[in-house]
Design a protein around this motif. Structure first.
Motif, PDB file in Angstrom:
ATOM      1  N   TYR A  43      52.397 101.617  51.757  1.00 52.70           N
ATOM      2  CA  TYR A  43      52.509 100.010  51.909  1.00 52.70           C
ATOM      3  C   TYR A  43      53.211 100.434  53.280  1.00 52.70           C
ATOM      4  CZ  TYR A  43      49.987  99.172  47.831  1.00 52.70           C
ATOM      5  OH  TYR A  43      48.926  98.931  47.192  1.00 52.70           O
ATOM      6  N   ALA A  44      52.713  99.614  54.556  1.00 50.16           N
ATOM      7  CA  ALA A  44      53.683  99.258  55.772  1.00 50.16           C
ATOM      8  C   ALA A  44      54.549  98.239  55.046  1.00 50.16           C
ATOM      9  CB  ALA A  44      52.689  98.624  56.712  1.00 50.16           C
ATOM     10  N   ASP A  45      55.569  97.899  56.047  1.00 48.31           N
ATOM     11  CA  ASP A  45      56.317  97.050  55.439  1.00 48.31           C
ATOM     12  C   ASP A  45      56.134  95.618  55.146  1.00 48.31           C
ATOM     13  OD1 ASP A  45      59.701  98.534  56.427  1.00 48.31           O
ATOM     14  OD2 ASP A  45      58.351  98.729  54.761  1.00 48.31           O
ATOM     15  N   SER A  46      55.085  95.320  56.487  1.00 45.71           N
ATOM     16  CA  SER A  46      54.650  93.973  56.650  1.00 45.71           C
ATOM     17  C   SER A  46      52.921  93.769  55.649  1.00 45.71           C
ATOM     18  CB  SER A  46      53.722  94.256  58.301  1.00 45.71           C
ATOM     19  OG  SER A  46      52.536  95.061  58.033  1.00 45.71           O
ATOM     20  N   VAL A  47      53.383  94.697  55.088  1.00 43.68           N
ATOM     21  CA  VAL A  47      52.011  93.993  53.755  1.00 43.68           C
ATOM     22  C   VAL A  47      52.436  94.378  51.800  1.00 43.68           C
ATOM     23  CG1 VAL A  47      50.556  94.285  55.469  1.00 43.68           C
ATOM     24  CG2 VAL A  47      50.516  96.087  53.835  1.00 43.68           C
ATOM     25  N   LYS A  48      53.742  95.150  52.412  1.00 40.79           N
ATOM     26  CA  LYS A  48      53.951  95.250  51.275  1.00 40.79           C
ATOM     27  C   LYS A  48      54.142  94.239  50.198  1.00 40.79           C
ATOM     28  CE  LYS A  48      56.865  98.808  50.721  1.00 40.79           C
ATOM     29  NZ  LYS A  48      58.175  99.894  51.940  1.00 40.79           N
ATOM     30  N   GLY A  49      53.588  94.024  48.989  1.00 41.71           N
ATOM     31  CA  GLY A  49      53.928  93.167  48.433  1.00 41.71           C
ATOM     32  C   GLY A  49      52.587  91.930  47.732  1.00 41.71           C
ATOM     33  N   ARG A  50      51.774  92.372  48.859  1.00 34.44           N
ATOM     34  CA  ARG A  50      51.155  90.936  48.830  1.00 34.44           C
ATOM     35  C   ARG A  50      49.449  91.918  49.368  1.00 34.44           C
ATOM     36  NH1 ARG A  50      50.150  88.968  54.268  1.00 34.44           N
ATOM     37  NH2 ARG A  50      51.285  90.745  55.797  1.00 34.44           N
ATOM     38  N   ASP A 106      46.983  98.792  69.007  1.00 36.73           N
ATOM     39  CA  ASP A 106      46.859 100.002  68.863  1.00 36.73           C
ATOM     40  C   ASP A 106      46.456  99.771  67.213  1.00 36.73           C
ATOM     41  OD1 ASP A 106      48.946 101.870  70.773  1.00 36.73           O
ATOM     42  OD2 ASP A 106      46.804 101.743  71.086  1.00 36.73           O
ATOM     43  N   SER A 107      45.401 100.665  66.684  1.00 36.34           N
ATOM     44  CA  SER A 107      45.380 100.757  65.140  1.00 36.34           C
ATOM     45  C   SER A 107      46.585 101.122  64.391  1.00 36.34           C
ATOM     46  CB  SER A 107      44.310 101.692  64.848  1.00 36.34           C
ATOM     47  OG  SER A 107      43.133 101.545  65.616  1.00 36.34           O
ATOM     48  N   MET A 108      46.709 100.684  63.397  1.00 41.64           N
ATOM     49  CA  MET A 108      48.112  99.963  63.037  1.00 41.64           C
ATOM     50  C   MET A 108      47.551 100.528  60.917  1.00 41.64           C
ATOM     51  SD  MET A 108      50.409 100.499  64.839  1.00 41.64           S
ATOM     52  CE  MET A 108      51.754 100.661  63.358  1.00 41.64           C
ATOM     53  N   GLY A 109      48.488 101.944  60.418  1.00 43.85           N
ATOM     54  CA  GLY A 109      48.418 102.253  59.498  1.00 43.85           C
ATOM     55  C   GLY A 109      48.906 100.706  58.293  1.00 43.85           C
ATOM     56  N   MET A 110      47.923 100.496  57.490  1.00 42.49           N
ATOM     57  CA  MET A 110      48.327  99.411  56.822  1.00 42.49           C
ATOM     58  C   MET A 110      48.775  99.929  55.066  1.00 42.49           C
ATOM     59  SD  MET A 110      48.919  96.882  57.477  1.00 42.49           S
ATOM     60  CE  MET A 110      49.791  97.381  59.307  1.00 42.49           C
ATOM     61  N   SER A 111      48.249 100.971  54.901  1.00 43.15           N
ATOM     62  CA  SER A 111      48.560 101.504  53.729  1.00 43.15           C
ATOM     63  C   SER A 111      47.523 102.822  52.728  1.00 43.15           C
ATOM     64  CB  SER A 111      47.371 100.180  52.187  1.00 43.15           C
ATOM     65  OG  SER A 111      47.324 100.868  51.342  1.00 43.15           O
ATOM     66  N   CYS A 112      48.245 103.299  52.267  1.00 42.10           N
ATOM     67  CA  CYS A 112      47.345 104.572  52.132  1.00 42.10           C
ATOM     68  C   CYS A 112      47.294 105.105  50.610  1.00 42.10           C
ATOM     69  CB  CYS A 112      47.916 106.142  53.244  1.00 42.10           C
ATOM     70  SG  CYS A 112      47.106 107.179  52.372  1.00 42.10           S
ATOM     71  N   ILE A 113      46.655 105.709  50.043  1.00 42.82           N
ATOM     72  CA  ILE A 113      45.547 106.448  48.536  1.00 42.82           C
ATOM     73  C   ILE A 113      45.449 107.701  48.517  1.00 42.82           C
ATOM     74  CG2 ILE A 113      43.591 105.578  48.112  1.00 42.82           C
ATOM     75  CD1 ILE A 113      44.659 104.545  45.684  1.00 42.82           C
ATOM     76  N   SER A 114      46.601 108.758  47.685  1.00 41.83           N
ATOM     77  CA  SER A 114      46.656 110.135  47.795  1.00 41.83           C
ATOM     78  C   SER A 114      45.125 110.049  47.014  1.00 41.83           C
ATOM     79  CB  SER A 114      48.146 110.652  47.007  1.00 41.83           C
ATOM     80  OG  SER A 114      47.478 110.281  46.028  1.00 41.83           O
ATOM     81  N   SER A 115      45.129 111.530  46.861  1.00 41.52           N
ATOM     82  CA  SER A 115      44.006 111.657  46.223  1.00 41.52           C
ATOM     83  C   SER A 115      44.051 112.608  44.923  1.00 41.52           C
ATOM     84  CB  SER A 115      43.314 113.249  46.709  1.00 41.52           C
ATOM     85  OG  SER A 115      43.526 113.757  47.003  1.00 41.52           O
ATOM     86  N   SER A 116      45.486 113.194  44.919  1.00 41.67           N
ATOM     87  CA  SER A 116      46.117 113.838  43.510  1.00 41.67           C
ATOM     88  C   SER A 116      45.455 112.582  42.452  1.00 41.67           C
ATOM     89  CB  SER A 116      47.423 114.917  44.058  1.00 41.67           C
ATOM     90  OG  SER A 116      48.235 113.916  44.805  1.00 41.67           O
TER      91      SER A 116
END
Length: 129
Positions: free
Chosen positions: A60-67, A44-54
């Protein structure tokens, strides 16, 4: 034409870097939170990162945090995903999608198009030696 178009994918060796771009046309990206998802073969399509508009808060997902680092350039109507220290398990199709807002749920669950007004077709990232 209203669309999101991703680019910047490619093939890299483990440890390499890529910067993905998500360019909006036909609408203003400023007013949307934007998330990056990835879809590996058979998964399935998993969320990796998100940036807010406000306030440009990032998640970040734990698997990519810091990278991985997500950023946005409202003047360019673009959201970026800078990926470093890439691993073979990062190989997937990466796509961006708008969200009403970002929360930890976005980066810990699978994508549901019900919650995205716009999304792109994706760009392939392959990490192998």
């Amino acid at each position: 034409q209203v669309q999101l178009v991703e680019s910047g994918g490619g093939s890299v060796q483990p440890g390499g870097s890529l910067r993905l771009s998500c360019v909006a046309s036909g609408f203003t990206l400023d007013y949307h939170a934007v998330a990056w998802y990835r879809r590996a073969p058979g998964k399935d399509s998993m969320g990796m990162s998100c940036i807010s508009s406000s306030d440009n808060s990032t998640f970040y997902a734990d698997s990519v945090k810091g990278r991985f680092t997500i950023s946005r350039d409202n003047a360019e109507n673009t959201v970026y995903l800078h990926m470093t220290s890439l691993k073979p398990e990062d190989s997937a199709v990466y796509f961006c999608a708008t969200r009403t807002f970002c929360t930890d749920v976005v980066v810990t669950t699978t994508w549901d198009p019900f919650f995205s007004e716009y999304w792109g077709q994706g760009t392939q990232v392959t990490v192998s030696s």
